[in-house]
Design a protein around this motif. Structure first.
Motif, mmCIF file in Angstrom:
data_model
loop_
_atom_site.group_PDB
_atom_site.id
_atom_site.type_symbol
_atom_site.label_atom_id
_atom_site.label_comp_id
_atom_site.label_asym_id
_atom_site.label_seq_id
_atom_site.Cartn_x
_atom_site.Cartn_y
_atom_site.Cartn_z
ATOM 1 N N ASP A 17 -4.505 8.762 -10.225
ATOM 2 C CA ASP A 17 -3.404 9.251 -11.727
ATOM 3 C C ASP A 17 -1.772 8.440 -11.112
ATOM 4 N N ARG A 18 -1.632 8.538 -9.287
ATOM 5 C CA ARG A 18 -0.201 7.753 -9.153
ATOM 6 C C ARG A 18 -0.444 6.360 -9.595
ATOM 7 N N ILE A 19 -1.205 5.347 -9.340
ATOM 8 C CA ILE A 19 -1.227 4.019 -9.196
ATOM 9 C C ILE A 19 -1.404 3.359 -10.784
ATOM 10 N N ILE A 44 2.686 -0.188 -5.920
ATOM 11 C CA ILE A 44 3.146 1.837 -5.784
ATOM 12 C C ILE A 44 2.528 2.123 -4.654
ATOM 13 N N VAL A 45 2.902 2.546 -3.306
ATOM 14 C CA VAL A 45 2.762 2.891 -2.517
ATOM 15 C C VAL A 45 2.634 4.302 -2.460
ATOM 16 N N LEU A 46 1.884 4.415 -1.199
ATOM 17 C CA LEU A 46 1.523 5.953 -1.281
ATOM 18 C C LEU A 46 0.874 6.577 -0.430
ATOM 19 N N PRO A 47 1.945 6.855 0.874
ATOM 20 C CA PRO A 47 2.077 7.269 2.008
ATOM 21 C C PRO A 47 0.971 8.470 2.356
ATOM 22 N N GLY A 69 -1.165 -2.968 -6.513
ATOM 23 C CA GLY A 69 -0.185 -4.182 -6.557
ATOM 24 C C GLY A 69 -0.552 -5.063 -7.350
ATOM 25 N N ASN A 70 0.235 -6.496 -7.337
ATOM 26 C CA ASN A 70 -1.364 -7.349 -7.687
ATOM 27 C C ASN A 70 -0.575 -8.679 -6.371
ATOM 28 N N VAL A 76 -4.618 -5.297 -6.527
ATOM 29 C CA VAL A 76 -5.826 -4.954 -5.567
ATOM 30 C C VAL A 76 -5.196 -3.667 -4.674
ATOM 31 N N ILE A 77 -5.397 -2.877 -4.149
ATOM 32 C CA ILE A 77 -5.385 -1.817 -3.174
ATOM 33 C C ILE A 77 -5.819 -1.893 -1.916
ATOM 34 N N CYS A 78 -4.815 -2.094 -1.221
ATOM 35 C CA CYS A 78 -4.722 -2.459 0.066
ATOM 36 C C CYS A 78 -4.253 -0.687 0.899
ATOM 37 N N MET A 79 -5.441 -0.406 2.047
ATOM 38 C CA MET A 79 -5.121 -0.026 2.947
ATOM 39 C C MET A 79 -4.427 -0.671 4.021
#
Ligand code: HPA
Length: 274
Positions: A17-19, A44-47, A69-70, A76-79
């Motif tokens: 929903d957020r990304i 887009i950053v989600l703590p 982001g890109n 890409v999604i990054c942890m």
């Protein structure tokens, strides 16, 4: 806590929903390798702390946020910040990063870590493409009721560190300024570093590097059929390899820092070429 399908689905729905996008590539960053996250465009950053049900990484060098982001034109999604068993997390919870990636639509996982060099031809600053792993612990992230939504109860792990992706990484290595190795990663639970005797055992068993992460993520990727590239940055020679040397976390961070720019550039090139 029950790690059933609803647990993973709820987290994934919250994140989705957020990304507002479907990431193609999922990246998990290891100790001291967080710089990659700073190069993600339109992030887009989600703590983690703001995601209901999400654990929080307690290791200082791990940031604790999901960034979407890109990177070179790819979503890409990054942890930035991973979870380890030594923090007290159940092996079953350690399936979360990859299962989240899977539910978000990720098709390739890239996992990185800091590792101790067991192979005496390795040097600090080398990057090892993980070809396979050894885990003497009998724990598995897939223990408990099988979640059929992700994969089968009994699953093959013979190409867990996908050869096609290693070949791609090797083809991009020249010009990266990195000294590239390939080898077997052996898991130790930590948080203590290994004993010199354990490192001699590891070498006898065929290990080239040792570390305290990654194997749970690789097993989870194999379970849900996600191709995975694993890369270890050799941040120190493992216990006993260099007589009288002492290993500490600060040294691990410094060594990771010293190749960080080249490693980030290399990882970005791999993503571009996927
Ligand atoms: N052992 C285990 N984990 C590690 C090491 C090590 O020597 N270096 C970085 N992570």
């Amino acid at each position: 806590m029950e790690y059933n399908y609803a647990y993973f689905r709820n987290i994934a729905d919250f994140v989705k929903d957020r990304i507002q996008c479907e990431p193609e590539v999922g990246v998990i960053l290891g100790s001291g390798l967080g710089k990659f996250a700073e190069t993600i465009e339109d992030p887009i950053v989600l703590p983690y702390a703001g995601i209901p049900g999400f654990p929080v990484s307690t290791v200082q060098s791990h940031a604790g946020k999901l960034i979407c982001g890109n990177v070179n034109g790819k979503k890409v999604i990054c942890m930035a910040g991973r979870f380890h068993h030594y923090e007290g997390y159940d092996f079953r919870l350690l399936s979360l990063p990859i299962r989240l990636f899977k539910l978000l639509g990720v098709r390739t996982a890239i996992v990185t870590n800091a590792a101790g060099g067991v192979n005496t031809s390795f040097r600090v600053g080398d990057v090892m493409l993980i070809s396979d792993h050894i885990k003497l612990s009998s724990l598995s992230p897939m223990e408990g009721p099988n979640l059929d939504e992700f994969g089968e109860r009994f699953f093959d792990v013979s190409d867990m560190y996908t050869k096609r992706l290693r070949d791609l990484a090797k083809s991009l290595a020249p010009g990266s300024g990195l000294r590239m190795q390939e080898g077997v990663y052996m898991y130790f639970a930590g948080p203590q570093f290994e004993t010199p005797a354990e490192i001699r055992m590891a070498r006898l068993l065929g290990a080239d590097a040792v570390g305290m992460s990654t194997v749970t993520e690789a097993l989870t990727a194999a379970h849900c059929g996600m191709p995975l590239l694993g890369m270890s940055v050799i941040t120190n020679m493992a216990a006993g390899v260099v007589p009288d040397a002492v290993i500490n976390h600060a040294e691990v961070g410094e060594a990771a820092d010293s190749i960080s720019d080249r490693f980030v550039a290399f990882t970005r090139e791999i993503i571009k070429a996927l």
